[in-house]
Design a protein around this motif. Structure first.
Motif, PDB file in Angstrom:
ATOM      1  N   ASN A   1      47.362  39.627  36.027  1.00  0.00           N
ATOM      2  CA  ASN A   1      46.035  39.353  35.494  1.00  0.00           C
ATOM      3  C   ASN A   1      45.006  40.326  36.063  1.00  0.00           C
ATOM      4  OD1 ASN A   1      43.877  37.736  34.217  1.00  0.00           O
ATOM      5  ND2 ASN A   1      43.452  37.041  36.302  1.00  0.00           N
ATOM      6  N   GLU A   2      45.084  40.554  37.362  1.00  0.00           N
ATOM      7  CA  GLU A   2      44.118  41.441  38.023  1.00  0.00           C
ATOM      8  C   GLU A   2      44.245  42.875  37.496  1.00  0.00           C
ATOM      9  OE1 GLU A   2      46.200  39.366  39.544  1.00  0.00           O
ATOM     10  OE2 GLU A   2      44.743  37.840  40.156  1.00  0.00           O
ATOM     11  N   TRP A   3      45.489  43.358  37.309  1.00  0.00           N
ATOM     12  CA  TRP A   3      45.697  44.725  36.816  1.00  0.00           C
ATOM     13  C   TRP A   3      45.141  44.881  35.413  1.00  0.00           C
ATOM     14  CZ3 TRP A   3      48.147  47.233  32.801  1.00  0.00           C
ATOM     15  CH2 TRP A   3      48.392  48.596  32.975  1.00  0.00           C
ATOM     16  N   ILE A   4      45.393  43.898  34.545  1.00  0.00           N
ATOM     17  CA  ILE A   4      44.927  43.986  33.157  1.00  0.00           C
ATOM     18  C   ILE A   4      43.406  43.989  33.105  1.00  0.00           C
ATOM     19  CG2 ILE A   4      44.890  42.845  30.911  1.00  0.00           C
ATOM     20  CD1 ILE A   4      47.671  41.675  31.622  1.00  0.00           C
ATOM     21  N   ILE A   5      42.766  43.103  33.851  1.00  0.00           N
ATOM     22  CA  ILE A   5      41.304  43.049  33.833  1.00  0.00           C
ATOM     23  C   ILE A   5      40.720  44.344  34.380  1.00  0.00           C
ATOM     24  CG2 ILE A   5      39.285  41.908  34.813  1.00  0.00           C
ATOM     25  CD1 ILE A   5      40.874  39.286  34.706  1.00  0.00           C
TER      26      ILE A   5
END
Length: 343
Positions: A33-37
């Motif tokens: 989630n953190e990488w995508i955001i």
């Protein structure tokens, strides 16, 4: 010959019910989630059902338009659908929608292929048809079901794309016009950077990945967009004899927030007055711009009289900008669904 005035009188949107979150994608590919955001700004996207196709999404967007603005479409004389994911190579999505919406057989139908710039191209085309006097009432739809051509084993692209549709009614008006200026452009040498193979599997002499799924060179598209869109915005404003500080809202194609941010920085337009739909819908190709505009209308930020700068860009590599003055008819019903653009 004097030109007729064309006004966008109503809009409508639709997204499928199923939500694909970043957390869902964590269980499908090597991502987080953190990488995508951090890389895209996207939190979730909508995915069509097994029997739900582009024509279904487009029809639902038009029905939303009719419901909210008390509009009839049985007197529409031309339908233009911008899409890269038609239900069939032929018949066209526009033909399918003509039947489902009960639009007379005397209406013309066109599917327009300009990828993520498609909705802007379709509006520009509708304006041309009305300004010339050839048509009076044109239904413009931008709809895509990119989930059907997304490679969900490719972590660099599957996090980006979702499904959605937007529609606009463009009508002849004796008093007011919505259209103030336009700018178009294409760099066909870069066509190999975003493609889906069809009858051909070579492009500019280069062998393509013949998967029938979307293939994208994200780095090259990023470089091209960040260079091209600010220049196009300047060219558009030069044609209008207006300045960017006279624009109320910038509505670019919602490809990736990390493209929109440097475009705003290079053009000098504040990100705070930029509308995008990618946070909750991802990249929906031809649907991103109408979805973004409708988000602003739904939450009360965008009002009649506002000047909008729409700019689409994508496969081709093609781009299109429009300067519009918003002059919608009054809504008779408040939109039922509220969305939050905050990241």
């Amino acid at each position: 010959m004097s030109l007729q005035k064309a006004r966008i009188t109503a809009i409508g949107t639709y997204v499928p019910e199923r939500i694909l979150t970043n957390q869902d994608l964590e269980g499908m590919v090597d991502t987080s989630n953190e990488w995508i955001i951090q890389r895209t700004g996207i939190r979730e996207r909508r995915i069509s059902g097994p029997e739900q196709y582009t024509s279904d999404l487009g029809t639902a967007a038009v029905q939303d338009l009719m419901h909210r603005f008390n509009k009839r479409v049985d007197d529409v004389d031309l339908i233009i659908v911008a899409t890269s994911t038609p239900d069939f190579p032929f018949p066209s999505v526009a033909a399918l929608m003509q039947d489902r919406l009960g639009i007379p057989a005397s209406a013309g139908v066109i599917d327009l292929s300009a990828a993520c710039a498609g909705f802007v191209y379709a509006l520009h085309t509708a304006n041309g048809f009305i300004a010339s006097g050839l048509h009076r009432k044109v239904l413009v739809v931008g709809a895509d079901t990119l989930s059907r051509i997304t490679d969900y084993t490719d972590r660099t692209t599957c996090v980006l794309f979702g499904d959605g549709a937007g529609a606009a009614l463009v009508e002849r008006d004796d008093e007011e016009s919505s259209f103030e200026a336009f700018h178009l452009g294409t760099d066909g040498k870069g066509a190999m950077h975003v493609y889906r193979t069809g009858l051909a599997n070579k492009l500019n002499g280069v062998e393509l990945q013949d998967t029938q799924l979307l293939v994208q060179n994200g780095k090259e598209v990023f470089r091209w967009a960040v260079r091209t869109v600010p220049d196009g915005m300047k060219a558009l404003m030069d044609k209008s004899s207006l300045s960017l500080d006279q624009v109320d809202w910038f509505i670019p194609h919602s490809a990736n927030l990390r493209i929109i941010e440097p475009v705003c920085e290079k053009s000098g337009f504040p990100i705070e007055r930029t509308l995008y739909s990618l946070v909750q819908f991802g990249n929906t190709s031809a649907a991103t711009i109408p979805l973004s505009l409708d988000l602003g209308i739904r939450d009360g930020r965008v009002h009649n009289g506002d000047r909008l700068l729409l700019y689409g860009f994508g496969a081709g590599l093609t781009h299109a900008g429009l300067l519009l003055k918003l002059r919608l008819d009054p809504q008779i019903q408040r939109p039922e669904i509220e969305y939050d653009q905050q990241i």
